[in-house]
Scaffold this motif. Structure first.
Motif, PDB file in Angstrom:
ATOM      1  N   ASP A  88       0.836  -1.195   0.000  1.00 36.20           N
ATOM      2  CA  ASP A  88       0.000   0.000   0.000  1.00 36.20           C
ATOM      3  C   ASP A  88       0.873   1.247   0.000  1.00 36.20           C
ATOM      4  OD1 ASP A  88      -2.166  -1.679   0.134  1.00 36.20           O
ATOM      5  OD2 ASP A  88      -2.378  -1.515   2.313  1.00 36.20           O
ATOM      6  N   ASN A  89       0.301   2.330  -0.483  1.00 39.90           N
ATOM      7  CA  ASN A  89       1.002   3.617  -0.408  1.00 39.90           C
ATOM      8  C   ASN A  89       0.997   4.131   1.027  1.00 39.90           C
ATOM      9  OD1 ASN A  89       1.399   3.567  -3.179  1.00 39.90           O
ATOM     10  ND2 ASN A  89      -0.451   4.734  -3.615  1.00 39.90           N
ATOM     11  N   GLY A  90       1.976   4.950   1.353  1.00 39.42           N
ATOM     12  CA  GLY A  90       2.042   5.556   2.668  1.00 39.42           C
ATOM     13  C   GLY A  90       1.481   6.970   2.636  1.00 39.42           C
ATOM     14  N   PHE A  91       1.178   7.485   3.826  1.00 36.48           N
ATOM     15  CA  PHE A  91       0.619   8.837   3.943  1.00 36.48           C
ATOM     16  C   PHE A  91       1.326   9.563   5.082  1.00 36.48           C
ATOM     17  CE2 PHE A  91      -2.871   6.801   1.720  1.00 36.48           C
ATOM     18  CZ  PHE A  91      -3.276   7.775   0.833  1.00 36.48           C
ATOM     19  N   LEU A  92       1.711  10.789   4.813  1.00 33.14           N
ATOM     20  CA  LEU A  92       2.142  11.732   5.840  1.00 33.14           C
ATOM     21  C   LEU A  92       1.008  12.732   6.030  1.00 33.14           C
ATOM     22  CD1 LEU A  92       5.874  12.453   4.925  1.00 33.14           C
ATOM     23  CD2 LEU A  92       5.054  11.477   7.066  1.00 33.14           C
ATOM     24  N   TYR A  93       0.549  12.881   7.256  1.00 32.60           N
ATOM     25  CA  TYR A  93      -0.598  13.756   7.484  1.00 32.60           C
ATOM     26  C   TYR A  93      -0.457  14.416   8.851  1.00 32.60           C
ATOM     27  CZ  TYR A  93      -2.481  10.157  10.606  1.00 32.60           C
ATOM     28  OH  TYR A  93      -2.671   9.271  11.633  1.00 32.60           O
ATOM     29  N   GLY A  94      -1.110  15.551   8.982  1.00 32.29           N
ATOM     30  CA  GLY A  94      -1.099  16.270  10.252  1.00 32.29           C
ATOM     31  C   GLY A  94      -1.475  17.722  10.037  1.00 32.29           C
ATOM     32  N   THR A  95      -1.575  18.432  11.136  1.00 31.17           N
ATOM     33  CA  THR A  95      -1.933  19.846  11.121  1.00 31.17           C
ATOM     34  C   THR A  95      -0.855  20.628  11.853  1.00 31.17           C
ATOM     35  OG1 THR A  95      -4.287  19.286  11.135  1.00 31.17           O
ATOM     36  CG2 THR A  95      -3.694  21.529  11.749  1.00 31.17           C
TER      37      THR A  95
END
Length: 397
Positions: A88-95
């Motif tokens: 699967d692809n990875g995700f970088l996320y946040g605020t």
């Protein structure tokens, strides 16, 4: 012709290498808005095998992504990485919570060839006014990897726009329920981790959202009863976008909170225009009580414990003669008899000069016959011959 093909191949390799050179990925994002970046496996696959297009061999290798802040082992506090499976692809996320520049190092590890490639992600967060009205919703039938793609975020935003009755809606943050103390679901179909989605807008809350604050609604949620959706407030076209009303929270940042009151002037604060006159020498102090407490008292306690231990070890011992007097005559006779037999056996063992036959080599314990060891280096003949048993004819009848 062959020369021309070789030049074409060389130019293609140079072009691919130039395109595959390390190029920093840059983003400018406002503070207080959701940031998502998808780590595409296809992009890193081209870095591992840049000539796959020319050779015609395309791979779909499993990859694992590792990310950290430059010169630091971890990511910033507001940024998170998620990847469910190596395929699967990875995700970088946040605020981001404050303005500043963050350089993220992204490492992709090929699980088939164990190769590693690296990229840099530069995130520049700039200050922006916070949205005055924000609301957080809990989506029970969602998982974090399925929500982070932009297409899914747009679907969720469209349903929440109908609930808020405004098109000016922005996603502020997305959080996995496991990061908020949720339990890991069972690995069965229909069980999901759950996701918290926080959105904000310049427009005030709608009537449906304000029903969350009603006393009747809060009383039902505290009682643990199954709360029904208020009438006319069910706007989720997709079942996964339906919210849990009891976990909905509203935040009003339109009126700033009052700051902390200024400190009051007390007797220890120097008045304006005053002059501080420090003392020339510190006041005298008697250290004898401190010495007695820290040195003399532990020393006295140590001596007392030493005397008690010496009394127990030296003065409270019973002694052999006293113990023999308390023992009955039959028990003492039995004890002396055992010691006498032991001494007699030892003296008999010392007088025996010949070793037992059982300890000699090549000894037959039945007949008492001795055999000379066989002198042979052949591996087919054993070093110790089998012990011959007497035949039946030679046995006396």
């Amino acid at each position: 012709m062959a020369m021309k093909r070789s030049w074409v191949f060389f130019l293609a390799v140079c072009a691919i290498c130039s395109l595959g050179a390390d190029a920093d990925i840059k983003f400018n994002i406002p503070v207080g808005k959701l940031f998502t970046f998808e780590l595409m496996r296809e992009t890193f696959q081209n870095d591992f095998q840049p000539l796959s297009v020319l050779t015609g061999i395309l791979y779909n290798d499993p990859m694992v992504f590792k990310c950290n802040l430059q010169y630091s082992p971890d990511l910033p506090g507001w940024l998170r990485l998620t990847q469910r499976h190596p395929y699967d692809n990875g995700f970088l996320y946040g605020t981001p919570t404050s303005a500043g520049k963050s350089i993220i190092e992204i490492y992709a590890i090929n699980k088939r060839t164990y190769e590693t490639t690296k990229e840099k992600l530069i995130i520049q967060a700039f200050a922006e006014n916070m949205l005055p009205y924000q609301a957080e919703f809990f989506l029970k039938l969602r998982e974090i990897e399925k929500v982070l793609p932009s297409s899914v975020q747009n679907e969720i935003k469209q349903d929440l726009q109908k609930l808020w009755k405004t098109t000016e809606l922005q996603i502020v943050n997305i959080t996995n329920a496991l990061d908020r103390g949720g339990r890991v679901p069972l690995p069965l179909a229909g069980h999901y981790e759950g996701v918290y989605v926080k959105v904000g807008s310049e427009q005030y809350f709608s009537e449906c959202l304000l029903k969350v604050l009603t006393p009747d609604q809060q009383r039902q949620c505290q009682a643990g009863a199954r709360v029904k959706i208020p009438g006319g407030c069910n706007y989720c076209n997709i079942p996964g976008n339906c919210i849990t009303w009891c976990k909905t929270q509203l935040f009003d940042f339109s009126s700033p909170e009052p700051g902390a009151p200024p400190p009051t002037m007390g007797p220890g604060v120097l008045e304006d225009g005053g002059v501080f006159d420090p003392p020339e020498a510190p006041p005298s102090r008697d250290f004898l009580p401190d010495y007695l407490v820290t040195v003399i008292v532990p020393l006295v306690l140590g001596l007392i414990l030493l005397a008690l231990l010496a009394y127990v070890m030296c003065c409270r011992r019973e002694g052999v003669e006293k113990r023999n007097i308390k023992t009955s005559e039959i028990q003492m006779y039995h004890h002396h008899t055992i010691h006498g037999n032991r001494d007699e056996l030892r003296s008999m063992a010392e007088g025996r000069r010949v070793a037992p036959l059982s300890t000699l080599p090549m000894f037959n314990f039945r007949t008492g016959e001795r055999f000379a060891p066989l002198q042979s280096d052949s591996p087919s003949i054993p070093l110790i011959m089998a012990q011959h048993e007497p035949s039946v004819d030679s046995m006396p009848r």
